[in-house]
Design a protein around this motif. Structure first.
Motif, PDB file in Angstrom:
ATOM      1  N   SER A 283      51.797 -54.008 -12.445  1.00 39.46           N
ATOM      2  CA  SER A 283      52.642 -54.247 -13.613  1.00 39.46           C
ATOM      3  C   SER A 283      52.186 -55.445 -14.432  1.00 39.46           C
ATOM      4  CB  SER A 283      54.094 -54.460 -13.177  1.00 39.46           C
ATOM      5  OG  SER A 283      54.238 -55.670 -12.440  1.00 39.46           O
ATOM      6  N   CYS A 284      51.113 -56.100 -14.001  1.00 40.52           N
ATOM      7  CA  CYS A 284      50.627 -57.306 -14.683  1.00 40.52           C
ATOM      8  C   CYS A 284      49.357 -56.988 -15.473  1.00 40.52           C
ATOM      9  CB  CYS A 284      50.328 -58.405 -13.671  1.00 40.52           C
ATOM     10  SG  CYS A 284      51.759 -58.933 -12.688  1.00 40.52           S
ATOM     11  N   LYS A 285      49.204 -57.637 -16.606  1.00 38.31           N
ATOM     12  CA  LYS A 285      47.991 -57.492 -17.403  1.00 38.31           C
ATOM     13  C   LYS A 285      46.963 -58.501 -16.902  1.00 38.31           C
ATOM     14  CE  LYS A 285      50.142 -55.661 -21.584  1.00 38.31           C
ATOM     15  NZ  LYS A 285      50.345 -55.838 -23.057  1.00 38.31           N
TER      16      LYS A 285
ATOM     17  N   GLY B 156      42.915 -58.987 -15.736  1.00 32.78           N
ATOM     18  CA  GLY B 156      41.573 -58.437 -15.743  1.00 32.78           C
ATOM     19  C   GLY B 156      40.846 -58.771 -14.450  1.00 32.78           C
TER      20      GLY B 156
ATOM     21  N   LYS C 214      36.650 -51.775 -20.196  1.00 33.00           N
ATOM     22  CA  LYS C 214      37.613 -52.805 -19.785  1.00 33.00           C
ATOM     23  C   LYS C 214      38.544 -53.203 -20.924  1.00 33.00           C
ATOM     24  CE  LYS C 214      36.222 -53.533 -15.514  1.00 33.00           C
ATOM     25  NZ  LYS C 214      37.105 -53.392 -14.328  1.00 33.00           N
ATOM     26  N   GLY C 215      38.448 -52.482 -22.066  1.00 31.15           N
ATOM     27  CA  GLY C 215      39.392 -52.714 -23.162  1.00 31.15           C
ATOM     28  C   GLY C 215      38.846 -53.489 -24.337  1.00 31.15           C
TER      29      GLY C 215
END
Length: 301
Positions: free
Chosen positions: A68-70, A72, A99-100
């Motif tokens: 639930s955490c952003k 990397g 990876k965004g």
């Protein structure tokens, strides 16, 4: 930031690989995950990287479920996985984008890392034209280009010459100084000792020893003496025949004598006996290396 693995269990068929593993790693520090082959290190890393879930237990970031955490994550695997026939820049930008990152941001980050690692001239080359050490530096970029919060390094110094090993050391120090969580998995204990504040030694899926490395060493039994003397052969003969009760004498790989005491409180008396009978260059209490500790806790099958 704090990463916590709590009561992690994992089985594959009938084989139980992890049996209630728990540990905590903190930002701005390096954590050493140690163990022999098959101890559960790779499975632990793959659960952390969310390659597959644990059967039981939690992976938490600052007390909240990691999913639930952003957060990397960057991973340098022991078995390198880039395409040997593809251009380096294309692979690195593509993986950073996964990876965004945008294409522009990914290209900029990759070029920065290529320059940082002295690899700019390889930008448009195929991976298989590089040496093993340089291929590893390219693989490292895949772990760092997207600026992850957690960096997992599995045998990062394997195959590197001294110059590239020093370069990688500097990069690791930079990541730690930026407040990242750096997780090391390695059999090269000298690097673990150099970087890691805390360690966990895995054996058969369990953490048999973990904590602050300095505290672990401090609490290690002080039941051995290291002796160096021009009369070492004489001491070895004499004390093997007529050693004080409870004292065993062996010779270490470095040539020094190692006296193991059944009664550590008698250290001073033993040292006095030695100094009274022989010419000594050095007598000191044995200070264990991480390798000594590892062999003791994980050396048995």
């Amino acid at each position: 930031m704090q990463l916590t693995l709590r009561d992690i269990h994992k089985s594959f068929g009938e084989k139980q690989v992890l049996k209630g593993l728990s540990f905590t790693a903190e930002g701005g520090k390096a954590f050493g995950l140690l163990g022999r082959n098959g101890a559960g290190k790779t499975t632990t890393i793959r659960i952390l990287m969310q390659v597959f879930p644990a059967d039981k237990g939690e992976v938490l970031i600052d007390g909240k479920p990691m999913a639930s955490c952003k957060v990397g994550t960057g991973y340098l695997p022991e078995e390198r996985g880039l395409y040997p026939k593809k251009k380096i820049i294309d692979q690195l930008v593509y993986l950073a984008a996964l990876k965004g990152m945008s294409y522009r941001a990914a290209t900029k980050a990759v070029d920065w890392w290529l320059e940082r690692l002295g690899m700019s001239e390889t930008r448009n080359k195929r991976l298989d034209t590089l040496s093993k050490g340089n291929q590893q530096k390219i693989q490292l970029i895949t772990a760092l280009a997207h600026d992850p919060d957690i960096v997992v390094l599995d045998e990062p110094f394997s195959g590197l010459d001294p110059v590239n090993a020093m370069l990688l050391k500097d990069v690791v120090k930079e990541q730690i100084e930026k407040g990242k969580i750096v997780l090391f998995s390695s059999h090269q204990m000298n690097y673990i000792e150099e970087f890691c504040d805390h360690i966990a030694i895995l054996h058969r899926g369990e953490a048999v020893l973990q904590g602050d490395l300095r505290e672990i060493k401090r609490k290690y039994p002080r039941d051995r003496l290291v002796v160096r003397s021009p009369q070492q052969e004489q001491i070895l003969r004499d004390w093997r025949e007529k050693a004080p009760l409870g004292v065993t004498v062996t010779q270490g790989e470095d040539g020094a004598l190692l006296l193991k005491l059944a009664h550590p409180e008698e250290k001073q008396a033993v040292m006095q006996q030695l100094s009274a009978r022989y010419e000594l260059d050095e007598v000191k209490v044995f200070e264990p290396s991480l390798n000594d500790i590892f062999v003791e806790y994980a050396g048995q099958e």
